[in-house]
Design a protein around this motif. Structure first.
Motif, PDB file in Angstrom:
ATOM      1  N   ASN A  11       0.809  -1.220   0.000  1.00 20.06           N
ATOM      2  CA  ASN A  11       0.000   0.000   0.000  1.00 20.06           C
ATOM      3  C   ASN A  11       0.839   1.265   0.000  1.00 20.06           C
ATOM      4  OD1 ASN A  11      -2.529  -1.336   0.039  1.00 20.06           O
ATOM      5  ND2 ASN A  11      -2.205  -1.793   2.215  1.00 20.06           N
ATOM      6  N   VAL A  12       2.044   1.129  -0.434  1.00 19.85           N
ATOM      7  CA  VAL A  12       2.945   2.279  -0.413  1.00 19.85           C
ATOM      8  C   VAL A  12       3.357   2.642  -1.825  1.00 19.85           C
ATOM      9  CG1 VAL A  12       5.332   2.857   0.092  1.00 19.85           C
ATOM     10  CG2 VAL A  12       3.853   2.084   1.915  1.00 19.85           C
ATOM     11  N   LYS A  13       3.260   3.924  -2.110  1.00 19.12           N
ATOM     12  CA  LYS A  13       3.652   4.390  -3.431  1.00 19.12           C
ATOM     13  C   LYS A  13       5.166   4.514  -3.509  1.00 19.12           C
ATOM     14  CE  LYS A  13       3.103   8.273  -6.604  1.00 19.12           C
ATOM     15  NZ  LYS A  13       2.748   9.690  -6.686  1.00 19.12           N
ATOM     16  N   LYS A  14       5.695   4.109  -4.643  1.00 15.80           N
ATOM     17  CA  LYS A  14       7.139   4.250  -4.840  1.00 15.80           C
ATOM     18  C   LYS A  14       7.394   5.119  -6.070  1.00 15.80           C
ATOM     19  CE  LYS A  14       8.734  -0.049  -4.760  1.00 15.80           C
ATOM     20  NZ  LYS A  14       9.535  -1.248  -4.427  1.00 15.80           N
ATOM     21  N   GLY A  15       8.633   5.453  -6.242  1.00 10.89           N
ATOM     22  CA  GLY A  15       8.992   6.241  -7.414  1.00 10.89           C
ATOM     23  C   GLY A  15       9.000   7.731  -7.131  1.00 10.89           C
ATOM     24  N   PRO A  16       9.092   8.501  -8.189  1.00  6.93           N
ATOM     25  CA  PRO A  16       9.241   9.955  -8.058  1.00  6.93           C
ATOM     26  C   PRO A  16       8.094  10.601  -7.290  1.00  6.93           C
ATOM     27  CG  PRO A  16       9.590   9.253 -10.321  1.00  6.93           C
ATOM     28  CD  PRO A  16       9.097   8.069  -9.571  1.00  6.93           C
ATOM     29  N   TRP A  17       8.441  11.640  -6.595  1.00 13.77           N
ATOM     30  CA  TRP A  17       7.436  12.373  -5.826  1.00 13.77           C
ATOM     31  C   TRP A  17       6.739  13.402  -6.720  1.00 13.77           C
ATOM     32  CZ3 TRP A  17       6.577  12.869  -0.247  1.00 13.77           C
ATOM     33  CH2 TRP A  17       7.138  11.819   0.476  1.00 13.77           C
ATOM     34  N   SER A  18       5.440  13.511  -6.521  1.00 15.44           N
ATOM     35  CA  SER A  18       4.683  14.523  -7.263  1.00 15.44           C
ATOM     36  C   SER A  18       4.766  15.849  -6.520  1.00 15.44           C
ATOM     37  CB  SER A  18       3.218  14.102  -7.388  1.00 15.44           C
ATOM     38  OG  SER A  18       2.589  14.154  -6.111  1.00 15.44           O
ATOM     39  N   PRO A  19       4.540  16.954  -7.214  1.00 15.61           N
ATOM     40  CA  PRO A  19       4.559  18.261  -6.538  1.00 15.61           C
ATOM     41  C   PRO A  19       3.556  18.335  -5.389  1.00 15.61           C
ATOM     42  CG  PRO A  19       4.544  18.538  -8.930  1.00 15.61           C
ATOM     43  CD  PRO A  19       4.371  17.075  -8.667  1.00 15.61           C
ATOM     44  N   GLU A  20       2.421  17.643  -5.550  1.00 16.87           N
ATOM     45  CA  GLU A  20       1.411  17.660  -4.481  1.00 16.87           C
ATOM     46  C   GLU A  20       1.955  16.975  -3.226  1.00 16.87           C
ATOM     47  OE1 GLU A  20       0.804  16.571  -7.603  1.00 16.87           O
ATOM     48  OE2 GLU A  20      -0.257  18.365  -8.286  1.00 16.87           O
ATOM     49  N   GLU A  21       2.584  15.847  -3.427  1.00 26.21           N
ATOM     50  CA  GLU A  21       3.152  15.130  -2.282  1.00 26.21           C
ATOM     51  C   GLU A  21       4.229  15.981  -1.603  1.00 26.21           C
ATOM     52  OE1 GLU A  21       3.026  10.398  -3.283  1.00 26.21           O
ATOM     53  OE2 GLU A  21       4.291  11.633  -4.549  1.00 26.21           O
ATOM     54  N   ASP A  22       5.060  16.582  -2.434  1.00 25.96           N
ATOM     55  CA  ASP A  22       6.103  17.455  -1.884  1.00 25.96           C
ATOM     56  C   ASP A  22       5.489  18.553  -1.025  1.00 25.96           C
ATOM     57  OD1 ASP A  22       8.228  16.113  -2.953  1.00 25.96           O
ATOM     58  OD2 ASP A  22       8.476  17.429  -4.679  1.00 25.96           O
ATOM     59  N   ALA A  23       4.457  19.171  -1.583  1.00 27.47           N
ATOM     60  CA  ALA A  23       3.841  20.311  -0.894  1.00 27.47           C
ATOM     61  C   ALA A  23       3.246  19.885   0.447  1.00 27.47           C
ATOM     62  CB  ALA A  23       2.769  20.932  -1.796  1.00 27.47           C
ATOM     63  N   ARG A  24       2.609  18.735   0.443  1.00 25.69           N
ATOM     64  CA  ARG A  24       1.975  18.277   1.684  1.00 25.69           C
ATOM     65  C   ARG A  24       3.025  17.953   2.738  1.00 25.69           C
ATOM     66  NH1 ARG A  24      -2.788  14.188  -0.250  1.00 25.69           N
ATOM     67  NH2 ARG A  24      -3.141  13.926   1.971  1.00 25.69           N
ATOM     68  N   LEU A  25       4.046  17.266   2.316  1.00 29.29           N
ATOM     69  CA  LEU A  25       5.093  16.905   3.266  1.00 29.29           C
ATOM     70  C   LEU A  25       5.782  18.154   3.809  1.00 29.29           C
ATOM     71  CD1 LEU A  25       6.793  14.704   4.635  1.00 29.29           C
ATOM     72  CD2 LEU A  25       8.291  14.696   2.645  1.00 29.29           C
ATOM     73  N   LYS A  26       6.108  19.043   2.911  1.00 25.92           N
ATOM     74  CA  LYS A  26       6.825  20.255   3.313  1.00 25.92           C
ATOM     75  C   LYS A  26       5.978  21.095   4.271  1.00 25.92           C
ATOM     76  CE  LYS A  26       9.915  23.608   1.189  1.00 25.92           C
ATOM     77  NZ  LYS A  26       9.503  24.993   0.975  1.00 25.92           N
ATOM     78  N   ALA A  27       4.731  21.260   3.885  1.00 29.22           N
ATOM     79  CA  ALA A  27       3.849  22.087   4.713  1.00 29.22           C
ATOM     80  C   ALA A  27       3.698  21.492   6.106  1.00 29.22           C
ATOM     81  CB  ALA A  27       2.484  22.208   4.037  1.00 29.22           C
ATOM     82  N   TYR A  28       3.537  20.182   6.157  1.00 32.24           N
ATOM     83  CA  TYR A  28       3.332  19.545   7.453  1.00 32.24           C
ATOM     84  C   TYR A  28       4.576  19.679   8.334  1.00 32.24           C
ATOM     85  CZ  TYR A  28       2.140  16.186  11.061  1.00 32.24           C
ATOM     86  OH  TYR A  28       1.871  15.593  12.275  1.00 32.24           O
ATOM     87  N   ILE A  29       5.719  19.382   7.761  1.00 35.02           N
ATOM     88  CA  ILE A  29       6.933  19.416   8.577  1.00 35.02           C
ATOM     89  C   ILE A  29       7.256  20.840   9.009  1.00 35.02           C
ATOM     90  CG2 ILE A  29       9.422  19.008   8.553  1.00 35.02           C
ATOM     91  CD1 ILE A  29       8.948  16.578   6.838  1.00 35.02           C
TER      92      ILE A  29
END
Length: 351
Positions: A11-29
């Motif tokens: 259930n885990v996505k692999k491969g390159p990160w999308s801009p949306e994923e980046d944004a969510r991770l960055k914002a949260y941290i």
DNA sequence: AACGCTGGCAACCGCGGGAGG
DNA sequence: ACCTCCCGCGGTTGCCAGCGT
């Protein structure tokens, strides 16, 4: 039985990160921090990513003040010097280069710097006439390629640890494992090279017997001797004839005794000469099964085994790893620490 | 234009070690 | 002292853009 996976791989996505994923991770941290638990982080954010993947993405890409590409000459020097000194401890090297990640440096080294430096060494090495009389002068010969690769590594390690570090394994013969006569001969040659070294630019054990710490070295300027070594390796086009066998009373190393740089090259030539002869069936013959096992290194050099070629390098790598493992910080790399490192060896070899 | 090759880089993998229970 | 969990590291893999044929 292997270790349990850190996350549900299905259930885990692999491969390159999308801009949306980046944004969510960055914002949260940026808002909450990592919370001290990377594994739990993706669930909190609602990302279908492994915690380790999040950590990697943050550290290598999203973290503020990260620099990508465009390594300066100065950074090149620092990386080279540190690599020579401590090997592939990228996290330690990265710690000396603000804004650079270990992954970035590792990639940079593997894809560019290594080729830049070792490629030129190879060039100068072959210019020295090593292969001129050999049937293996063809560079496509896998044995040749492999030997060079292993010996380059050997050369880097020997250059630093055998010559530069007074507390190193190679400075304490009593710690050495029993060697085959041929191995002993090579080591003796090394010692002679070192003893005869008068050139002030050559890496000298005495240089490190001062109270200068590695941190001081790093903060002041890159270790010049190491840089000089590389520069020399890149520019040395002097041709030195090499005996195909190591003479019994070899003073070959004294031919160039006015230049320590040449002496290092000569050592490599001695080894190469031996390997060359051994490939031709003129190397030593094991006299017992024990010897066959013990000196697989030499045997397999002729048989083109990459793993066995690293024998020496791995062994002398141990002292640096011992030193580094006692502290992850360069700040404590003092003489005292070197003594501890020395004790580690004593312990290890007395077991 | 199509194909194959190569280099650069981002990401993954597995292991070792430290912290905490 | 032992076990489990997590972090951090170094090595490796795989993708993709650029280049040459």
């Amino acid at each position: 039985m292997g270790r349990a996976p850190c996350c549900d791989k299905a259930n885990v996505k692999k491969g390159p990160w999308s801009p949306e994923e980046d944004a969510r991770l960055k914002a949260y941290i940026e808002e909450h921090g990592t919370g001290g638990n990377w594994i739990a982080l993706p669930q909190k954010i609602g990302l279908k990513r492994c915690g380790k993947s999040c950590r990697l993405r943050w550290l290598n890409y999203l973290r503020p003040n990260i620099k990508h590409g465009g390594f300066s000459e100065e950074e090149d020097n620092i990386i080279c010097n540190l690599y020579i000194s401590i090997g592939s401890r990228w996290s330690v090297i990265a710690a000396q280069l603000p804004g650079r990640t270990d992954n970035d440096i590792k990639n940079y080294w593997n894809t560019r710097l290594k080729k830049k430096l070792l490629g030129k060494r190879k060039q100068s090495h072959s210019n020295n006439g090593i292969n001129s009389s050999s049937s293996s002068s063809n560079n496509d010969d896998p044995k040749e390629v492999l030997s060079n690769s292993a010996l380059e590594r050997l050369q880097l390690h020997m250059q630093l640890q055998g010559f530069q570090n007074p507390f190193s394994f190679y400075s304490h013969p009593q710690l050495w494992p029993k060697l085959h006569p041929m191995q002993e001969k090579i080591v003796q040659t090394l010692q002679s090279l070192n003893n005869n070294t008068q050139n002030p630019h050559f890496l000298n054990p005495n240089d490190l017997q001062s109270t200068t710490t590695n941190t001081q070295l790093l903060q002041s300027q890159p270790p010049k001797a190491a840089t000089d070594f590389f520069i020399h390796q890149q520019t040395n086009t002097n041709s030195i004839s090499l005996p195909s066998k190591i003479p019994e009373n070899s003073d070959h190393h004294q031919v160039e005794s006015s230049s320590g740089h040449h002496q290092v090259s000569n050592f490599m030539q001695v080894v190469d000469g031996f390997l060359e002869d051994h490939n031709k069936g003129e190397g030593f013959m094991a006299q017992s099964d024990e010897q066959v096992a013990e000196f697989d290194w030499f045997k397999e050099v002729g048989g083109c085994s990459k793993n066995s070629l690293i024998w020496w390098g791995q062994n002398n790598e141990h002292d640096m790893r011992s030193a580094a493992s006692s502290s992850n910080s360069w700040d404590s790399s003092s003489v005292l620490q070197s003594e501890l490192m020395f004790q580690d060896f004593e312990l290890g070899y007395n077991l």
